[in-house]
Enzyme design. Structure first.
Site, PDB file in Angstrom:
ATOM      1  N   CYS A 104       0.650   9.615   7.039  1.00  0.00           N
ATOM      2  CA  CYS A 104       1.862  10.396   6.803  1.00  0.00           C
ATOM      3  C   CYS A 104       1.560  11.893   6.836  1.00  0.00           C
ATOM      4  O   CYS A 104       1.271  12.441   7.878  1.00  0.00           O
ATOM      5  CB  CYS A 104       2.499   9.963   5.484  1.00  0.00           C
ATOM      6  N   HIS A 238       2.924   3.980   5.841  1.00  0.00           N
ATOM      7  CA  HIS A 238       1.961   3.949   4.732  1.00  0.00           C
ATOM      8  C   HIS A 238       1.317   2.576   4.533  1.00  0.00           C
ATOM      9  O   HIS A 238       1.828   1.775   3.754  1.00  0.00           O
ATOM     10  CB  HIS A 238       2.679   4.308   3.434  1.00  0.00           C
ATOM     11  N   GLU A 240      -1.229   1.862   2.780  1.00  0.00           N
ATOM     12  CA  GLU A 240      -1.708   1.714   1.399  1.00  0.00           C
ATOM     13  C   GLU A 240      -0.596   1.229   0.457  1.00  0.00           C
ATOM     14  O   GLU A 240      -0.874   0.786  -0.648  1.00  0.00           O
ATOM     15  CB  GLU A 240      -2.332   3.032   0.917  1.00  0.00           C
TER      16      GLU A 240
END
Lengths: 276, 79
Positions: A104, A238, A240
């Site tokens: 990002c 994202h 994660e």
């Protein structure tokens, strides 16, 4: 090198806000991550105990967030600070084949520093691309589907089969990947030829589709790219945030298995264990 | 001392969602005859030294930070 010895530098400055999830993604897989402030690498305003050297790490992660308030352009200030003080260390890091991941805001930083797409050399003096304002002119926070288009160069996606669709959420206002308008087509072709394209935004059928499947209007639906060697990788969504299945929006219907983002971290640690 | 005004504009052919959305909102508010709206970013930079030197150093600032050459043009006016 053993994964348990792999040191991961999760680099932050003011406004970074995804360092915790990024840190934990590596920690859960047995690596040795550490949240490091940029000043610890440049040695400014820190004690000698706090000083760190980029060369001591095997993986560098630029996590998401709003570094320096997204002033000037998203990622531009963080990039300027890296370029002014860490240019040489950064180039050495990449040249040594060590992996760099930008998620990002981290992707925006890699583009602004010239580490991506890096079609010639390791770091270009001026950016060759930009992550521009979304077509909707709004912050888009939504689940997105990514099809892996990479043919094998990217160190971060080796555990994801080609053409597999991964559900990885996006949350950004400036994610429209663009190249100089007059050469855009030929640049995308060159990126494809170099195997630098990694993920594209798709619909559930796996086809390139418009809004909202592509949240930002990105050129040819590109969500993530890597450098020619495949050890520098940036993406807007994202991974994660979907390390576990239960953070997927449909987890009650599909509770089995890992989150779709986990494979990104497994892939890079596999690379570290085999190549470094 | 010199004061430089830097205008960062989008290159021709680059979408300007902010301008387009503003155009739409102005239409909704009932403003008629608005043909187009374009967004521009302006930085006012005070520097030491004389005008010529300021121009050169502000050019460098544009190249290194203020503009991304992929989508931006910049113009500098020394006041």
């Amino acid at each position: 090198m053993k994964v348990s010895d792999a040191r991961v530098c999760v680099l932050r400055i003011e406004g970074t806000n995804c360092e915790e999830e990024s840190y934990l993604s590596f920690k859960r897989l047995g690596a040795k991550p550490e949240k490091v402030h940029l000043k610890q690498l440049t040695g400014t305003d820190v004690t000698s105990d706090e000083k760190r050297s980029l060369a001591d790490y095997q993986v560098l992660v630029l996590p998401g967030g709003f570094s320096s308030g997204d002033y000037v352009r998203a990622g531009a200030i963080f990039a300027a600070r890296i370029k002014s003080r860490l240019s040489r260390d950064m180039v050495e890091f990449v040249r040594a084949g060590k992996p760099v991941l930008g998620i990002c805001n981290g992707f925006q930083i890699l583009v602004e520093t010239g580490l991506l797409p890096a079609m010639s050399g390791i770091m270009t003096e001026v950016p060759e691309a930009v992550l521009s304002t979304n077509d909707s002119a709004r912050f888009e926070c939504r689940p997105t589907l990514l099809r892996k288009v990479n043919r094998g160069s990217c160190a971060f996606t080796t555990k994801i089969p080609r053409n597999k669709i991964s559900a990885i959420p996006s949350a950004h206002a400036e994610g429209k990947l663009m190249f100089p308008v007059d050469r855009s087509k030929s640049i995308v072709k060159e990126l494809a030829d170099n195997d630098q394209l990694v993920f594209k935004y798709v619909n559930p059928e796996g086809e390139l589709a418009g809004y909202p499947w592509c949240p930002n209007g990105s050129t040819e639906n590109i969500a993530g790219i890597c450098n020619r060697e495949g050890n520098v990788f940036g993406l807007m969504p994202h991974p994660e945030r979907v390390f576990f299945r239960y953070t997927h929006p449909d987890w009650t219907r599909n509770p089995e298995g890992a989150g779709d983002g986990k494979a990104v971290f497994e892939s890079v640690l596999d690379y570290v264990s085999k190549k470094l | 001392m010199a004061v430089a005004e830097v205008r960062i504009t989008l290159k021709k052919g680059v979408a300007d969602p902010e301008g387009k959305n503003t155009l739409k909102a102005l239409g909704l508010l009932g403003f008629e005859g608005v043909r187009d709206v374009r967004s521009v970013k302006v930085f006012v930079i005070e520097t030491e030294g004389e005008a010529g030197e300021a121009k050169r150093s502000v050019e460098e600032m544009c190249r290194k930070l203020l503009a991304n050459p992929v989508i931006h043009n910049y113009s500098i006016r020394i006041k």
